[in-house]
Design an enzyme around this catalytic site. Structure first.
Site, short mmCIF file in Angstrom:
data_model
loop_
_atom_site.label_atom_id
_atom_site.label_comp_id
_atom_site.label_asym_id
_atom_site.label_seq_id
_atom_site.Cartn_x
_atom_site.Cartn_y
_atom_site.Cartn_z
CE LYS A 112 -6.24 5.38 -1.34
NZ LYS A 112 -7.39 4.94 -0.60
C1 LIG Z 1 -3.84 10.58 0.31
C2 LIG Z 1 -4.81 9.85 1.15
N1 LIG Z 1 -4.67 9.87 2.48
C3 LIG Z 1 -5.51 9.22 3.29
C4 LIG Z 1 -6.58 8.51 2.79
C5 LIG Z 1 -7.46 7.78 3.74
O1 LIG Z 1 -7.21 6.41 3.70
P1 LIG Z 1 -8.33 5.37 4.09
O2 LIG Z 1 -9.45 5.59 3.12
O3 LIG Z 1 -7.71 4.05 3.92
O4 LIG Z 1 -8.75 5.70 5.46
C6 LIG Z 1 -6.78 8.47 1.39
C7 LIG Z 1 -7.90 7.75 0.76
O5 LIG Z 1 -8.18 6.65 1.00
C8 LIG Z 1 -5.86 9.10 0.57
O6 LIG Z 1 -5.96 9.03 -0.75
N1 LIG Z 2 -9.35 8.09 -0.56
C1 LIG Z 2 -9.74 7.04 -1.42
C2 LIG Z 2 -11.18 6.66 -1.26
C3 LIG Z 2 -11.41 5.22 -1.61
O1 LIG Z 2 -10.77 4.44 -0.68
P1 LIG Z 2 -10.46 2.91 -0.79
O2 LIG Z 2 -9.25 2.74 0.03
O3 LIG Z 2 -11.64 2.23 -0.28
O4 LIG Z 2 -10.23 2.53 -2.21
C4 LIG Z 2 -9.36 7.41 -2.84
O5 LIG Z 2 -8.36 8.07 -3.00
O6 LIG Z 2 -10.02 7.06 -3.77
#
Ligand SMILES: Cc1ncc(COP(=O)(O)O)c(C=O)c1O
Ligand SMILES: N[C@@H](CCOP(=O)(O)O)C(=O)O
Length: 462
Positions: A112
């Site tokens: 993120k």
């Molecule tokens: C560590 C981790 N891996 C994978 C994901 C999944 O990613 P996305 O929500 O973009 O599919 C998340 C949350 O978004 C996450 O925090």
């Molecule tokens: N896994 C995510 C969930 C939110 O996902 P986002 O990519 O839409 O912000 C988290 O860690 O909060």
């Protein structure tokens, strides 16, 4: 470049307007009206550039003239300066033909940070220029929240409220959100699951009186700028394995579908990607949908990969929009059906999705086994989310095409699961070593829209 809504009813916006708005007012998500193309020569020219230079070239056509070249390059440089690895997103070899893209070297140890650190810079610059302030509300299953807090803490023009599901994030994730002392940071522990947090957030965006009063902004991947920043590492990693002269595939641990959708955008821009593989935990709605066409929500089962405990996968709407030939009415109809529990993807749209995406599901035991195996055979300590990716990537890879699996978080964010699997308790990096001693500040909240809006209004009035 203009941005249009996936539900077809909102006026188009510039990049900056779409970024500051978050969700479109018709409830849809913004997508670019057209996808900028990178030719083979453009992609070849990325060889040998720094991550920041690749980021500039990949993102520039999407950003429009809201930011000058000079300012945009400067904001990118500031965004990635605090990363703990010179390559920003290093690629390590796991096995012949299988590579791990380490996306956890940012300040909060998850992928993120790639988007959030940049969005923090972009918001600050845009808000200062406009003389505006905003209230950011975010929903998190653990990682988005800490990354948003890190990116926005202490900024004058922003209050940041993060809703997380009480008792359903790891202790490290919780402490990353509850220990910052800056007065513009508000951690809210809500009863329910992540899906409830995300639903209340969308309710706030759809309640225009509240939205306008607090000048609501969002930094979840409903925000196009989040997806855009994540497109970059698909390019940087594919180029380092020989693109555009060699195709690669990606396996992506998936929940809200933002990260893998960024890969899809890279492919649509011209990056030679063979397969994009969705890897899910036991909350496998996306895997079921790609297998059968049925997108039916069911109970969320808490897992050792809590960040992926998601049933209502927000960005899937963006993929559906393209799969339905960019028909906003069709998407609006599906989303209305989702409110009653689910929908069925038409055969044509399912085929369009399957042209790009495959999927696999990993059980809890398989996740633990994969962490243990990767540690033993490759000396790589994986977080549970990354382990899900590695398991699926290894099972589904084609020996003729290199597979890149995204390692989405640092193992130290999930020490209990990693220790249970491998016997090793991964330590936090030294700059966070006192995380367990820092005082926590958090407000318990009910899953109640009115109560949440009242709390937010009162806090920002102070
Ligand atoms: C560590 C981790 N891996 C994978 C994901 C999944 O990613 P996305 O929500 O973009 O599919 C998340 C949350 O978004 C996450 O925090
Ligand atoms: N896994 C995510 C969930 C939110 O996902 P986002 O990519 O839409 O912000 C988290 O860690 O909060």
């Amino acid at each position: 470049m203009r941005y249009i809504s996936t539900r077809g009813q909102s006026p188009s916006l510039s990049f900056e307007e779409a970024m500051l708005s978050g969700l479109a007012r018709d409830g849809g998500l913004y997508v670019p009206e057209t996808i900028p193309q990178m030719s083979e020569a453009d992609i070849r020219a990325l060889h040998g550039l720094s991550y920041e230079e690749v980021a500039f070239r990949v993102m520039r056509p999407f950003v429009g003239d809201g930011f000058t070249d000079e300012v945009f390059a400067d904001l990118i440089a500031k965004a990635y300066a605090g990363f703990g690895h010179g390559a920003r997103a290093p690629l390590v070899q796991l096995a012949p033909g299988h590579f791990l893209l380490e996306l956890f070297h940012g300040p909060t140890l998850a992928f993120k940070d790639f988007a959030m650190q940049l969005i923090g810079q972009l918001f600050q610059e845009a808000l200062e220029r406009r003389g505006e302030r905003v209230t950011i509300v975010g929903a998190t299953s653990g990682d988005t929240g800490s990354a948003a807090i890190e990116a926005f803490k202490g900024l004058d023009a922003v209050d940041v409220f993060i809703l997380y599901p009480h008792g359903r994030v790891s202790e490290v994730q919780r402490r990353q959100m509850t220990t910052p002392s800056e007065s513009n940071v508000h951690a809210l522990a809500m009863n329910g699951h992540f899906d409830d947090c995300q639903a209340r957030l969308k309710d706030m965006f759809n309640h225009f009186e509240f939205r306008d009063k607090v000048r609501l902004a969002g930094v979840n991947s409903i925000n196009w700028a989040r997806v855009l920043a994540q497109v970059v590492y698909y390019f940087s990693s594919a180029v380092s394995l020989g693109a555009p002269d060699r195709k690669v595939s990606f396996t992506v641990p998936t929940g809200n579908f933002g990260d893998i959708f960024a890969g899809y955008i890279a492919k649509r821009m011209g990056l030679p990607i063979d397969r994009l593989i969705v890897a899910t935990n036991q909350n496998d709605i996306l895997h079921r949908c790609l297998a059968t066409g049925g997108y039916q929500t069911s109970k969320v089962h808490p897992s050792i990969s809590p960040s992926m405990d998601i049933q209502v996968s927000s960005n899937f709407e963006r993929a559906l929009f393209d799969a339905y030939g960019r028909d906003g009415n069709a998407v609006a109809q599906l989303m209305a059906e989702l409110k009653d529990g689910g929908f069925h993807v038409s055969q044509g749209a399912l085929e369009a999705l399957r042209e790009h995406f495959d999927s696999g599901r990993v059980s809890e035991d398989e996740t633990l086994q994969t962490i243990a195996l990767a540690q033993k055979t490759m000396g790589e300590l994986l977080c549970p989310h990354s382990a899900i990716g590695v398991r699926v990537g290894e099972a589904m890879r084609d020996p003729a095409t290199p597979m890149i699996t995204l390692a989405t978080a640092h193992p130290a964010k999930f020490p209990d699961a990693v220790e249970k699997a491998s016997g090793i308790r991964p330590p936090l990096p030294s700059r966070m070593a006192d995380l367990y001693e820092r005082p926590e500040r958090v407000t318990r909240v009910a899953n109640d829209l009115t109560a949440l809006e009242t709390l937010i209004s009162e806090r920002i009035a102070k």
